[in-house]
Design an enzyme around this catalytic site. Structure first.
Site, PDB file in Angstrom:
ATOM      1  N   ARG A  30     -24.206 -28.574  -6.628  1.00  0.00           N
ATOM      2  CA  ARG A  30     -24.787 -28.743  -5.294  1.00  0.00           C
ATOM      3  C   ARG A  30     -26.201 -28.159  -5.254  1.00  0.00           C
ATOM      4  NH1 ARG A  30     -21.088 -30.957  -2.024  1.00  0.00           N
ATOM      5  NH2 ARG A  30     -18.925 -30.558  -2.598  1.00  0.00           N
ATOM      6  N   ASN A  88     -37.266 -37.907  -9.076  1.00  0.00           N
ATOM      7  CA  ASN A  88     -38.687 -37.637  -8.867  1.00  0.00           C
ATOM      8  C   ASN A  88     -39.387 -37.436 -10.214  1.00  0.00           C
ATOM      9  OD1 ASN A  88     -38.457 -37.628  -6.021  1.00  0.00           O
ATOM     10  ND2 ASN A  88     -37.713 -35.516  -6.068  1.00  0.00           N
ATOM     11  N   VAL A  97     -38.669 -29.262 -10.447  1.00  0.00           N
ATOM     12  CA  VAL A  97     -37.989 -28.696 -11.615  1.00  0.00           C
ATOM     13  C   VAL A  97     -38.100 -29.707 -12.760  1.00  0.00           C
ATOM     14  CG1 VAL A  97     -35.831 -27.810 -12.556  1.00  0.00           C
ATOM     15  CG2 VAL A  97     -36.406 -27.377 -10.153  1.00  0.00           C
ATOM     16  N   HIS A 101     -33.286 -34.868 -13.590  1.00  0.00           N
ATOM     17  CA  HIS A 101     -32.117 -34.822 -12.717  1.00  0.00           C
ATOM     18  C   HIS A 101     -32.170 -35.937 -11.691  1.00  0.00           C
ATOM     19  CE1 HIS A 101     -35.299 -32.350 -10.958  1.00  0.00           C
ATOM     20  NE2 HIS A 101     -34.844 -32.711  -9.787  1.00  0.00           N
ATOM     21  N   MET A 102     -30.990 -36.322 -11.230  1.00  0.00           N
ATOM     22  CA  MET A 102     -30.840 -37.319 -10.180  1.00  0.00           C
ATOM     23  C   MET A 102     -30.300 -36.613  -8.942  1.00  0.00           C
ATOM     24  SD  MET A 102     -28.246 -40.549 -10.350  1.00  0.00           S
ATOM     25  CE  MET A 102     -29.272 -41.663 -11.293  1.00  0.00           C
TER      26      MET A 102
HETATM   27  P1  AMP Z   1     -37.091 -32.036  -7.653  1.00  0.00           P
HETATM   28  O1  AMP Z   1     -38.125 -31.882  -6.557  1.00  0.00           O
HETATM   29  O2  AMP Z   1     -36.646 -33.459  -7.813  1.00  0.00           O
HETATM   30  O3  AMP Z   1     -37.552 -31.407  -8.938  1.00  0.00           O
HETATM   31  O4  AMP Z   1     -35.812 -31.273  -7.126  1.00  0.00           O
HETATM   32  C1  AMP Z   1     -35.461 -29.983  -7.533  1.00  0.00           C
HETATM   33  C2  AMP Z   1     -34.277 -29.563  -6.681  1.00  0.00           C
HETATM   34  O5  AMP Z   1     -33.656 -28.464  -7.310  1.00  0.00           O
HETATM   35  C3  AMP Z   1     -34.649 -29.131  -5.261  1.00  0.00           C
HETATM   36  O6  AMP Z   1     -33.971 -29.975  -4.321  1.00  0.00           O
HETATM   37  C4  AMP Z   1     -34.157 -27.675  -5.194  1.00  0.00           C
HETATM   38  O7  AMP Z   1     -33.592 -27.343  -3.935  1.00  0.00           O
HETATM   39  C5  AMP Z   1     -33.106 -27.647  -6.310  1.00  0.00           C
HETATM   40  N1  AMP Z   1     -32.865 -26.331  -6.913  1.00  0.00           N
HETATM   41  C6  AMP Z   1     -33.776 -25.456  -7.385  1.00  0.00           C
HETATM   42  N2  AMP Z   1     -33.166 -24.362  -7.883  1.00  0.00           N
HETATM   43  C7  AMP Z   1     -31.831 -24.566  -7.742  1.00  0.00           C
HETATM   44  C8  AMP Z   1     -30.665 -23.801  -8.057  1.00  0.00           C
HETATM   45  N3  AMP Z   1     -30.756 -22.587  -8.641  1.00  0.00           N
HETATM   46  N4  AMP Z   1     -29.451 -24.311  -7.758  1.00  0.00           N
HETATM   47  C9  AMP Z   1     -29.348 -25.527  -7.167  1.00  0.00           C
HETATM   48  N5  AMP Z   1     -30.409 -26.293  -6.842  1.00  0.00           N
HETATM   49  C10 AMP Z   1     -31.634 -25.832  -7.116  1.00  0.00           C
END
Ligand code: AMP
Length: 115
Positions: A30, A88, A97, A101-102
């Site tokens: 999640r 993204n 990040v 990831h999806m």
């Molecule tokens: P993106 O902008 O596509 O790189 O999305 C990265 C996502 O990772 C964001 O929606 C963050 O809320 C989520 N995220 C960052 N750190 C964590 C974590 N430790 N556990 C779960 N989700 C995370």
């Protein structure tokens, strides 16, 4: 050199996360900052920074992202109403990040794709 992110630590279970699914190719957990009632990240276990780094060798893991997304959508009870899958890439895509990831988002009407 590819730099590890926090997602590698989640995959190795070194830091806590609400992990819903894990196999040899992907891990689903999640999102810590959910943007919808169901907001789940499905990440490749292998560290691939962005979509730009993909090769044909990654195709099994990429297929698994989709089949696991569909399975989790069913478990969350959002499959019939529907949901959105997002990947993204880099700055303009809003990637935060750098570990592929999806996003699986659902549980409410999500509105237009780009605001
Ligand atoms: P993106 O902008 O596509 O790189 O999305 C990265 C996502 O990772 C964001 O929606 C963050 O809320 C989520 N995220 C960052 N750190 C964590 C974590 N430790 N556990 C779960 N989700 C995370």
């Amino acid at each position: 050199m590819t730099k590890e992110t926090i997602f590698s630590k989640i995959i190795r279970r070194e830091i806590p996360a609400d992990v819903l699914y894990q196999d040899n190719l992907v891990t689903a957990f999640r999102d810590i900052n959910p943007k919808a009632p169901s907001h789940i990240l499905i990440v490749t276990n292998m560290l691939i920074p962005t979509v730009n780094d993909l090769t044909a060798d990654h195709e099994a893991a990429l297929g698994r992202l989709f089949t696991v997304a569909a399975k989790i959508a069913q478990q969350e009870g959002i499959d019939e109403d529907g949901y959105r899958l997002i990947v993204n890439c880099n700055r303009h895509g809003g990637q935060e990040v750098y570990h592929l990831h999806m996003h699986l988002l659902g549980g409410r009407p999500l509105g237009p794709l780009v605001a």
